[in-house]
Design an enzyme around this catalytic site. Structure first.
Site, PDB file in Angstrom:
ATOM      1  N   THR A  15       0.823  -1.211   0.000  1.00 51.70           N
ATOM      2  CA  THR A  15       0.000   0.000   0.000  1.00 51.70           C
ATOM      3  C   THR A  15       0.853   1.256   0.000  1.00 51.70           C
ATOM      4  OG1 THR A  15      -0.150   0.114   2.412  1.00 51.70           O
ATOM      5  CG2 THR A  15      -1.814  -1.203   1.273  1.00 51.70           C
ATOM      6  N   ASP A  16       0.202   2.354  -0.328  1.00 47.69           N
ATOM      7  CA  ASP A  16       0.869   3.652  -0.268  1.00 47.69           C
ATOM      8  C   ASP A  16       0.599   4.288   1.099  1.00 47.69           C
ATOM      9  OD1 ASP A  16      -1.744   4.652  -0.377  1.00 47.69           O
ATOM     10  OD2 ASP A  16      -1.588   5.211  -2.500  1.00 47.69           O
ATOM     11  N   GLN A  17       0.961   5.528   1.268  1.00 45.76           N
ATOM     12  CA  GLN A  17       0.813   6.226   2.539  1.00 45.76           C
ATOM     13  C   GLN A  17      -0.650   6.330   2.985  1.00 45.76           C
ATOM     14  OE1 GLN A  17       2.682  10.039   2.508  1.00 45.76           O
ATOM     15  NE2 GLN A  17       2.439  10.376   4.702  1.00 45.76           N
ATOM     16  N   MET A  18      -1.569   6.235   2.041  1.00 45.74           N
ATOM     17  CA  MET A  18      -2.996   6.344   2.353  1.00 45.74           C
ATOM     18  C   MET A  18      -3.624   4.987   2.674  1.00 45.74           C
ATOM     19  SD  MET A  18      -3.939   9.048  -0.697  1.00 45.74           S
ATOM     20  CE  MET A  18      -3.097   8.067  -1.914  1.00 45.74           C
ATOM     21  N   VAL A  20      -3.828   2.535   0.516  1.00 46.00           N
ATOM     22  CA  VAL A  20      -4.432   2.052  -0.723  1.00 46.00           C
ATOM     23  C   VAL A  20      -3.395   1.226  -1.487  1.00 46.00           C
ATOM     24  CG1 VAL A  20      -5.395   2.781  -2.954  1.00 46.00           C
ATOM     25  CG2 VAL A  20      -5.997   4.020  -0.864  1.00 46.00           C
TER      26      VAL A  20
END
Length: 136
Positions: A15-18, A20
């Site tokens: 996932t990314d920082q969000m 997602v």
């Protein structure tokens, strides 16, 4: 038509920082599902490689509809709509979350190739025999 489903849990590193899932990780999910679908037939990529055949990806298309999130349990559906008759095999993929919402769909084309010469070849007969009952 051959259809198989494989489940994959989204890991934090995907996932990314969000929180997602980063878009390119969907291609990994497609690959896991393709490999498992062949395994469910009683054949593996390793079996194919022992026969001297490899399957490079030559085309990828995907469409993202909804985000996949950290810790989601995804169901990746792999669909083979046609039995390959030449050197090309086309897989269709659909990714669903636990609510059965469609998150993404994709189409992947691979070639059957002789590992030593990198020349196109047909699908190994052993795999064809396992797939044929799904295509009447």
């Amino acid at each position: 038509m051959f259809i198989s489903e494989t489940q994959v849990r989204v890991r934090y590193a995907e996932t990314d920082q969000m929180g997602v899932v980063y878009h390119s990780n969907f291609f990994l999910y497609y690959e896991v599902s393709r490999a498992e679908s062949i395994r469910k037939l009683g054949f593996t990529y390793a079996d194919m490689e022992r026969l001297g055949v490899i399957m490079p990806v030559i085309e990828v298309q995907t469409r993202f509809l909804r985000p996949a999130l950290y810790d989601d349990l995804l169901t990746v559906k792999t669909i083979l709509k046609e039995l390959p008759v030449h050197h090309k095999i086309e897989f269709h993929h659909e990714v669903y979350n636990e609510k059965r919402e469609l998150l993404a769909n994709g189409r992947i084309i691979l070639y059957f190739m002789k590992a030593k010469t990198m020349k196109r070849t047909s699908m190994p007969e052993q795999l064809a025999k396992k797939l044929q009952p799904y295509f009447h």
